[in-house]
Motif scaffolding. Structure first.
Motif, PDB file in Angstrom:
ATOM      1  N   ILE A   3     -15.699 142.391   3.039  1.00  0.00           N
ATOM      2  CA  ILE A   3     -15.739 142.151   1.792  1.00  0.00           C
ATOM      3  C   ILE A   3     -16.767 140.783   1.775  1.00  0.00           C
ATOM      4  CG2 ILE A   3     -14.147 139.632   0.702  1.00  0.00           C
ATOM      5  CD1 ILE A   3     -12.856 142.258   0.945  1.00  0.00           C
ATOM      6  N   CYS A   4     -17.402 140.622   0.510  1.00  0.00           N
ATOM      7  CA  CYS A   4     -19.305 139.359  -0.449  1.00  0.00           C
ATOM      8  C   CYS A   4     -18.609 138.423   0.528  1.00  0.00           C
ATOM      9  CB  CYS A   4     -19.289 140.475  -0.788  1.00  0.00           C
ATOM     10  SG  CYS A   4     -20.378 138.784  -1.345  1.00  0.00           S
ATOM     11  N   PRO A   5     -19.530 137.200   1.733  1.00  0.00           N
ATOM     12  CA  PRO A   5     -19.029 136.104   2.082  1.00  0.00           C
ATOM     13  C   PRO A   5     -19.437 135.814   0.757  1.00  0.00           C
ATOM     14  CG  PRO A   5     -20.718 136.843   2.852  1.00  0.00           C
ATOM     15  CD  PRO A   5     -20.853 138.149   2.156  1.00  0.00           C
ATOM     16  N   LEU A   6     -20.224 135.470  -0.225  1.00  0.00           N
ATOM     17  CA  LEU A   6     -20.343 134.729  -1.336  1.00  0.00           C
ATOM     18  C   LEU A   6     -19.193 134.209  -2.560  1.00  0.00           C
ATOM     19  CD1 LEU A   6     -24.502 136.078  -1.452  1.00  0.00           C
ATOM     20  CD2 LEU A   6     -23.158 134.257  -0.492  1.00  0.00           C
ATOM     21  N   CYS A   7     -18.867 135.308  -2.971  1.00  0.00           N
ATOM     22  CA  CYS A   7     -17.762 135.305  -3.780  1.00  0.00           C
ATOM     23  C   CYS A   7     -16.197 135.466  -2.961  1.00  0.00           C
ATOM     24  CB  CYS A   7     -17.653 136.318  -4.596  1.00  0.00           C
ATOM     25  SG  CYS A   7     -17.372 137.901  -4.481  1.00  0.00           S
ATOM     26  N   ALA A   8     -16.167 136.024  -2.005  1.00  0.00           N
ATOM     27  CA  ALA A   8     -15.200 135.842  -1.203  1.00  0.00           C
ATOM     28  C   ALA A   8     -13.863 137.343  -1.631  1.00  0.00           C
ATOM     29  CB  ALA A   8     -14.140 134.800  -0.702  1.00  0.00           C
ATOM     30  N   GLN A   9     -14.871 138.317  -2.159  1.00  0.00           N
ATOM     31  CA  GLN A   9     -13.762 139.067  -3.649  1.00  0.00           C
ATOM     32  C   GLN A   9     -14.105 140.214  -3.482  1.00  0.00           C
ATOM     33  OE1 GLN A   9     -10.273 138.549  -4.702  1.00  0.00           O
ATOM     34  NE2 GLN A   9     -11.005 141.049  -5.554  1.00  0.00           N
ATOM     35  N   ARG A  10     -15.595 140.378  -3.515  1.00  0.00           N
ATOM     36  CA  ARG A  10     -16.083 141.557  -4.425  1.00  0.00           C
ATOM     37  C   ARG A  10     -16.952 142.594  -2.867  1.00  0.00           C
ATOM     38  NH1 ARG A  10     -18.149 138.944  -9.623  1.00  0.00           N
ATOM     39  NH2 ARG A  10     -19.150 137.967  -8.121  1.00  0.00           N
ATOM     40  N   ILE A  11     -17.013 143.816  -2.591  1.00  0.00           N
ATOM     41  CA  ILE A  11     -16.814 144.227  -1.421  1.00  0.00           C
ATOM     42  C   ILE A  11     -18.480 144.480  -1.300  1.00  0.00           C
ATOM     43  CG2 ILE A  11     -17.385 146.878  -0.370  1.00  0.00           C
ATOM     44  CD1 ILE A  11     -13.922 145.350  -1.175  1.00  0.00           C
ATOM     45  N   ALA A  66     -24.348 140.807   0.904  1.00  0.00           N
ATOM     46  CA  ALA A  66     -23.642 140.382  -0.156  1.00  0.00           C
ATOM     47  C   ALA A  66     -22.935 141.779  -1.317  1.00  0.00           C
ATOM     48  CB  ALA A  66     -24.962 139.542  -1.537  1.00  0.00           C
ATOM     49  N   CYS A  67     -22.849 141.586  -1.916  1.00  0.00           N
ATOM     50  CA  CYS A  67     -21.568 142.536  -3.236  1.00  0.00           C
ATOM     51  C   CYS A  67     -23.110 142.486  -4.099  1.00  0.00           C
ATOM     52  CB  CYS A  67     -20.531 142.193  -3.698  1.00  0.00           C
ATOM     53  SG  CYS A  67     -20.626 140.877  -5.072  1.00  0.00           S
ATOM     54  N   SER A  68     -22.960 143.390  -5.130  1.00  0.00           N
ATOM     55  CA  SER A  68     -24.562 143.819  -6.064  1.00  0.00           C
ATOM     56  C   SER A  68     -23.995 142.927  -6.914  1.00  0.00           C
ATOM     57  CB  SER A  68     -24.561 145.247  -6.203  1.00  0.00           C
ATOM     58  OG  SER A  68     -23.366 145.692  -6.953  1.00  0.00           O
ATOM     59  N   ASP A  69     -23.195 141.922  -7.116  1.00  0.00           N
ATOM     60  CA  ASP A  69     -22.935 141.690  -8.459  1.00  0.00           C
ATOM     61  C   ASP A  69     -23.511 140.257  -7.651  1.00  0.00           C
ATOM     62  OD1 ASP A  69     -21.320 142.697 -10.294  1.00  0.00           O
ATOM     63  OD2 ASP A  69     -20.122 141.685 -10.562  1.00  0.00           O
ATOM     64  N   CYS A  70     -23.144 140.012  -6.881  1.00  0.00           N
ATOM     65  CA  CYS A  70     -24.040 138.467  -6.472  1.00  0.00           C
ATOM     66  C   CYS A  70     -24.525 138.480  -6.192  1.00  0.00           C
ATOM     67  CB  CYS A  70     -23.433 137.859  -5.065  1.00  0.00           C
ATOM     68  SG  CYS A  70     -21.271 137.244  -5.467  1.00  0.00           S
ATOM     69  N   ASN A  71     -25.983 140.013  -5.500  1.00  0.00           N
ATOM     70  CA  ASN A  71     -26.881 140.105  -4.911  1.00  0.00           C
ATOM     71  C   ASN A  71     -27.957 140.041  -6.796  1.00  0.00           C
ATOM     72  OD1 ASN A  71     -28.928 141.999  -4.878  1.00  0.00           O
ATOM     73  ND2 ASN A  71     -29.353 140.148  -3.913  1.00  0.00           N
TER      74      ASN A  71
END
Ligand SMILES: [Zn+2]
Length: 286
Positions: free
Chosen positions: A102-110, A136-141
């Motif tokens: 789980i992405c540490p930046l949003c705590a939701q996406r992969i 990071a997930c690609s969205d947060c990135n």
């Protein structure tokens, strides 16, 4: 944000391992010659990172006269992170660090990638520095790409350095409507101080976390509406509240500030929801 332990290895290992896998001798040599510069940059990063002042690090266009930002970018992509390269296992160790991926930046996406906290185009000296590399997930990135912090308050959260503590800070507000309207809010604990409080707000905006959590929470409510109606029919509002309280405790035991913890707390504490709101999830009144 989810806190992560920083990688156990430093830039010396990533640079040496990466250079060992480069078959173009001049390129490998340019990277090895840059090691002292990269090491000095890492020392500065660790120092400023621990006091949330990474935005003070000066930008540069080169690592050394022989090693431009562009070439460093090629080295990162085509050598350091390339599948089959000797340094790929170090890249993977960073990418795979979060629990359940789980992405540490949003705590939701992969998690899909490794993000340069300070971007590689502006900070080529930190391109291979493990503490600057965050899964990071690609969205947060993508969302993080555009922003460059010029003030402490504009820095997004850094999973290796920032600690939000275990006090409750993510809360849900329930509005009596049909279907129920929920929104997330941040209730900054005093220990954060003004800068961290502003950074958490900024981080939520940049990563689009409010919209993300609202969508997840709406879906979760739709999932539980059938059982809430059953509990309500047999045990009334108190039964509904007790049921929600159990759900809250279970989420809270694992993470005091997940969106689920906040959701169940907010639902439990809403008299309106426990009395009638729960019946308006599946059958909104028109
Ligand atoms: Zn994310």
């Amino acid at each position: 944000m989810k806190r992560l332990n920083p990688p156990v290895f430093g830039a010396t290992l990533t640079v040496e391992t990466c250079a060992a896998g480069i078959s173009i001798p001049e390129r490998a040599q340019a990277l090895m010659d840059a090691l002292p510069v990269i090491q000095a940059s890492e020392v500065e990063y660790r120092e400023l990172g621990s006091s949330a002042r990474l935005f003070e690090i000066a930008e540069s266009t080169t690592v050394t006269p022989q090693l431009s930002a562009d070439l460093m970018g090629v080295i990162y992509k085509s050598h350091f992170a390339r599948k089959g390269s000797p340094s790929r296992s170090l890249y993977e160790e960073i990418r795979m660090a979060p629990e359940f991926g789980i992405c540490p930046l949003c705590a939701q996406r992969i998690v899909a990638t490794v993000d340069h906290y300070l971007p590689q185009t502006r900070h080529p000296k930190l391109n291979l520095t493990p503490v600057n590399l965050v899964p990071a997930c690609s969205d947060c990135n993508k969302r993080k790409l555009a922003g460059v912090a010029t003030r402490a308050e504009e820095q997004t959260l850094h999973p290796y350095y920032d600690d939000l503590g275990s006090e409750r800070w993510l809360v849900v507000e329930i509005q009596a409507s049909s279907p129920p309207t929920i929104s997330f809010a941040i209730r900054s604990p005093r220990v954060w101080g003004a800068v961290l409080a502003a950074r958490v707000q900024h981080h939520f905006r940049v990563m689009g976390i409010n919209e993300l959590y609202v969508a997840q929470a709406a879906s979760e409510m739709a999932d539980i509406s059938y059982s809430l109606e059953n509990v309500g029919a047999s045990a009334g509002p108190n039964g509904v509240r007790q049921h929600l309280d159990e759900q809250f405790r279970s989420r809270y035991a694992r993470d005091a500030n997940s969106w689920r913890t906040a959701l169940y707390e907010g639902l439990r504490d809403s008299d309106w929801f426990c009395i009638e709101g729960y019946r308006m999830i599946r059958s909104p009144r028109t």
